[in-house]
Design a protein around this motif. Structure first.
Motif, PDB file in Angstrom:
ATOM      1  N   VAL A  36       0.862  -1.174   0.000  1.00 35.53           N
ATOM      2  CA  VAL A  36       0.000   0.000   0.000  1.00 35.53           C
ATOM      3  C   VAL A  36       0.902   1.230   0.000  1.00 35.53           C
ATOM      4  N   ASP A  37       0.696   2.090  -0.996  1.00 28.06           N
ATOM      5  CA  ASP A  37       1.533   3.275  -1.164  1.00 28.06           C
ATOM      6  C   ASP A  37       0.659   4.514  -1.021  1.00 28.06           C
ATOM      7  N   GLY A  38       0.786   5.220   0.099  1.00 28.85           N
ATOM      8  CA  GLY A  38       0.013   6.438   0.304  1.00 28.85           C
ATOM      9  C   GLY A  38      -1.047   6.290   1.377  1.00 28.85           C
ATOM     10  N   ALA A  39      -1.763   7.395   1.598  1.00 26.88           N
ATOM     11  CA  ALA A  39      -2.731   7.463   2.698  1.00 26.88           C
ATOM     12  C   ALA A  39      -4.171   7.444   2.216  1.00 26.88           C
ATOM     13  N   SER A  40      -4.434   7.118   0.961  1.00 31.70           N
ATOM     14  CA  SER A  40      -5.788   7.226   0.424  1.00 31.70           C
ATOM     15  C   SER A  40      -6.767   6.206   0.993  1.00 31.70           C
ATOM     16  N   MET A  41      -6.283   5.143   1.605  1.00 27.46           N
ATOM     17  CA  MET A  41      -7.183   4.137   2.164  1.00 27.46           C
ATOM     18  C   MET A  41      -7.208   4.143   3.697  1.00 27.46           C
ATOM     19  N   MET A  42      -6.631   5.192   4.296  1.00 26.78           N
ATOM     20  CA  MET A  42      -6.676   5.291   5.760  1.00 26.78           C
ATOM     21  C   MET A  42      -8.122   5.443   6.216  1.00 26.78           C
ATOM     22  N   ALA A  73      -3.676   1.444 -12.565  1.00 30.11           N
ATOM     23  CA  ALA A  73      -4.114   2.830 -12.719  1.00 30.11           C
ATOM     24  C   ALA A  73      -3.161   3.557 -13.664  1.00 30.11           C
ATOM     25  N   MET A  74      -3.218   4.858 -13.602  1.00 30.56           N
ATOM     26  CA  MET A  74      -2.357   5.662 -14.473  1.00 30.56           C
ATOM     27  C   MET A  74      -0.881   5.429 -14.167  1.00 30.56           C
ATOM     28  N   GLU A  75      -0.049   5.771 -15.115  1.00 29.57           N
ATOM     29  CA  GLU A  75       1.398   5.684 -14.973  1.00 29.57           C
ATOM     30  C   GLU A  75       1.886   4.294 -14.577  1.00 29.57           C
ATOM     31  N   ASN A  76       1.217   3.254 -15.066  1.00 26.94           N
ATOM     32  CA  ASN A  76       1.594   1.868 -14.762  1.00 26.94           C
ATOM     33  C   ASN A  76       1.727   1.617 -13.272  1.00 26.94           C
ATOM     34  N   LYS A  77       0.861   2.232 -12.505  1.00 24.04           N
ATOM     35  CA  LYS A  77       0.888   2.094 -11.058  1.00 24.04           C
ATOM     36  C   LYS A  77      -0.400   1.414 -10.610  1.00 24.04           C
ATOM     37  N   ASN A  78      -0.283   0.547  -9.605  1.00 26.98           N
ATOM     38  CA  ASN A  78      -1.461  -0.118  -9.063  1.00 26.98           C
ATOM     39  C   ASN A  78      -2.042   0.702  -7.920  1.00 26.98           C
ATOM     40  N   TYR A  79      -3.363   0.810  -7.879  1.00 32.32           N
ATOM     41  CA  TYR A  79      -4.076   1.513  -6.812  1.00 32.32           C
ATOM     42  C   TYR A  79      -4.916   0.513  -6.041  1.00 32.32           C
ATOM     43  N   ILE A  80      -5.137   0.808  -4.773  1.00 30.08           N
ATOM     44  CA  ILE A  80      -6.021   0.013  -3.937  1.00 30.08           C
ATOM     45  C   ILE A  80      -7.151   0.932  -3.489  1.00 30.08           C
ATOM     46  N   LYS A  81      -8.389   0.545  -3.800  1.00 32.74           N
ATOM     47  CA  LYS A  81      -9.568   1.361  -3.500  1.00 32.74           C
ATOM     48  C   LYS A  81     -10.748   0.452  -3.183  1.00 32.74           C
ATOM     49  N   ARG A  82     -11.832   1.089  -2.731  1.00 33.50           N
ATOM     50  CA  ARG A  82     -13.052   0.365  -2.374  1.00 33.50           C
ATOM     51  C   ARG A  82     -14.094   0.542  -3.484  1.00 33.50           C
ATOM     52  N   PHE A 105     -27.190   4.021   1.614  1.00 33.81           N
ATOM     53  CA  PHE A 105     -26.350   2.899   2.040  1.00 33.81           C
ATOM     54  C   PHE A 105     -25.391   3.391   3.122  1.00 33.81           C
ATOM     55  N   ALA A 106     -25.368   2.708   4.254  1.00 33.09           N
ATOM     56  CA  ALA A 106     -24.421   3.041   5.328  1.00 33.09           C
ATOM     57  C   ALA A 106     -23.047   2.487   4.961  1.00 33.09           C
ATOM     58  N   GLU A 107     -22.020   3.196   5.411  1.00 33.21           N
ATOM     59  CA  GLU A 107     -20.642   2.747   5.226  1.00 33.21           C
ATOM     60  C   GLU A 107     -19.984   2.675   6.603  1.00 33.21           C
ATOM     61  N   PRO A 108     -20.260   1.609   7.366  1.00 37.05           N
ATOM     62  CA  PRO A 108     -19.775   1.523   8.753  1.00 37.05           C
ATOM     63  C   PRO A 108     -18.258   1.564   8.889  1.00 37.05           C
ATOM     64  N   TYR A 109     -17.528   1.149   7.873  1.00 42.46           N
ATOM     65  CA  TYR A 109     -16.065   1.169   7.913  1.00 42.46           C
ATOM     66  C   TYR A 109     -15.518   2.598   7.963  1.00 42.46           C
ATOM     67  N   LEU A 110     -16.350   3.609   7.690  1.00 47.95           N
ATOM     68  CA  LEU A 110     -15.911   5.005   7.711  1.00 47.95           C
ATOM     69  C   LEU A 110     -16.241   5.721   9.018  1.00 47.95           C
ATOM     70  N   GLU A 111     -17.059   5.120   9.869  1.00 46.10           N
ATOM     71  CA  GLU A 111     -17.532   5.810  11.074  1.00 46.10           C
ATOM     72  C   GLU A 111     -16.391   6.294  11.968  1.00 46.10           C
ATOM     73  N   VAL A 145     -14.902   3.599  -7.883  1.00 44.83           N
ATOM     74  CA  VAL A 145     -14.149   3.321  -6.658  1.00 44.83           C
ATOM     75  C   VAL A 145     -13.811   4.603  -5.915  1.00 44.83           C
ATOM     76  N   LEU A 146     -13.704   4.478  -4.592  1.00 50.21           N
ATOM     77  CA  LEU A 146     -13.262   5.587  -3.746  1.00 50.21           C
ATOM     78  C   LEU A 146     -12.258   5.062  -2.738  1.00 50.21           C
ATOM     79  N   GLY A 147     -11.325   5.924  -2.341  1.00 54.78           N
ATOM     80  CA  GLY A 147     -10.462   5.613  -1.214  1.00 54.78           C
ATOM     81  C   GLY A 147     -11.221   5.898   0.071  1.00 54.78           C
ATOM     82  N   ASP A 148     -10.877   5.222   1.149  1.00 54.70           N
ATOM     83  CA  ASP A 148     -11.561   5.466   2.430  1.00 54.70           C
ATOM     84  C   ASP A 148     -11.218   6.839   2.995  1.00 54.70           C
ATOM     85  N   ASN A 149     -10.049   7.355   2.676  1.00 50.52           N
ATOM     86  CA  ASN A 149      -9.652   8.696   3.094  1.00 50.52           C
ATOM     87  C   ASN A 149     -10.156   9.658   2.017  1.00 50.52           C
TER      88      ASN A 149
END
Length: 187
Positions: A36-42, A73-82, A105-111, A145-149
């Motif tokens: 995991v590279d970055g804070a987008s799924m925090m 994703a772009m630039e031959n980079k893999n992204y992890i998203k929901r 729809f509730a998203e309990p993982y974001l609470e 898709v969206l990141g959790d952050n």
């Protein structure tokens, strides 16, 4: 005696070659580790977490809402998203709540993350699918898709990423194996 040693060396070489082929086949077709590279799924995933991606899941079934996927994703980079939106659906956010085809729809993982916001604002801004993609419904063969952050994520809201073709999906993030104190399976 020489012949016995020669056979033993050959057997070791054969075992090592078979093991290498086995590992390469598993990593290529079934499971692969991803950093995991970055804070987008925090807070779900932190920068530096390592996950196992199940590549075979993509061939076995359709992806479900809220599953975490890894895609090219772009630039031959893999992204992890929901996964938030599926083919044929219209999605929108209003007052930090997800609406799919008009149903909330509730998203309990974001609470937990929402509760830690110090500015008392929303985690996810108000938007509609058409505002970001120009589409009234997610086309067949794509997901939204969206990141959790949500405040700090390059995801389907970013025109450089956009809707994700299912052909670009590597697989589903099933298991975090590092850091060791956070080892866990995911839905």
């Amino acid at each position: 005696m020489k012949r016995v040693k020669k056979n033993e060396v050959f057997e070791w070489i054969k075992a090592i070659v078979i093991a290498i082929i086995f590992v390469v086949a598993i990593r290529t077709y079934i499971l692969t580790p991803v950093l995991v590279d970055g804070a987008s799924m925090m807070p779900t995933f932190e920068d530096g977490d390592k996950v196992i991606v199940n590549k075979i899941s993509k061939k076995m079934k359709k992806y479900e809402r809220f599953e975490v996927i890894v895609f090219e994703a772009m630039e031959n980079k893999n992204y992890i998203k929901r996964v938030i939106g599926l083919p044929g659906e219209h999605i929108a956010y209003k007052d930090d709540l997800l609406y799919v085809n008009g149903e909330p729809f509730a998203e309990p993982y974001l609470e937990e993350f929402k509760n830690k916001l110090i500015d008392n604002g929303t985690l996810t801004e108000d938007f509609t699918l058409e505002a970001y993609t120009g589409e009234l419904a997610i086309p067949d063969g794509y997901v939204f898709v969206l990141g959790d952050n949500r405040r700090n994520s390059s995801d389907s809201r970013d025109p450089r990423v956009g809707l994700i073709s299912l052909n670009k999906v590597i697989g589903k993030a099933d298991f975090r194996f590092y850091p060791f104190d956070k080892i866990s399976f995911f839905k």
